[in-house]
Design an enzyme around this catalytic site. Sequence first.
Site: not given
Length: 276
Positions: A19-20, A48, A53, A161, A189
């Site tokens: 969801t960045w 995530d 964010y 991560q 990621y």
Amino acid sequence: MTPLRLRDGTAFPRLGQGTWRMGEDGTRRKEEVAALRAGLDLGLTLIDTAEMYGEGGAEKVVAEAIAGRREEVFLVSKVYPHNASRRGLPQALDRSLKRLKVERLDLYLLHWRGAVPLDETVEAMERAREAGKIARWGVSNLDVEDLLELEAALPDCATDQVLLNLEHRGPEFDLLPFCATQEMPVMAYSPVGQGGALLRHPALVKLAAARGATPGQVALAWTLSLPGVVSIPKASSLAHVRENAAAGEIVLTPEELAALDAAFPPPRRKQELAML
């Protein structure tokens, strides 16, 4: 796709949703929520996010997407390093839980290493777990040397991560093997890179065309070919999330993997851990 298992036996979906950059533009909120919900429909049940964010905006988007569907979701969020202290972490966690409109996270990660000692962060994580606000904790952007500093707490660290894709293969040299010895899955990621340069690489374009797939799907399938790796691509449109979900069905052949190795050579020595 068979999920991985965390040490406690919990299923850990191998392909999820990042969801960045979500929650930064209010005009896109409806589309972002719809994409996440479509991903859930397609079996991408790991979501995530992070307090960083959109400065909490992404967590609010996630809250709307998972409303009424919390039990379907393996929910991950991350704490800023400067909030990862005995006093700061529980406050940051409460803010994240409020934005997400949930009572507990399935996994809470230290976003990257900062000035707060790791043992203090671990203590705060364990207190949060004992309080029932998180089911488990992990880290992000930590290399082998950092993980070793966790010492006795290392068996309680659920995951690391890191940036991992065809352009950034450094973790394959030592981090992935080390995490395998600890039975610790690694979350990848930005698995399809940033800015589209990776997806325009001639070798990737050629292989994807021969497969009848997109370059992004092949890049995702490559991350999923790595043992113990979970991939969390972002998709903010329905078309993109469908493309990502379909990548989970692609199994690259030894010949295709060899072609990718030729175009994107695996590391032959220790590399500094890259991060975004």
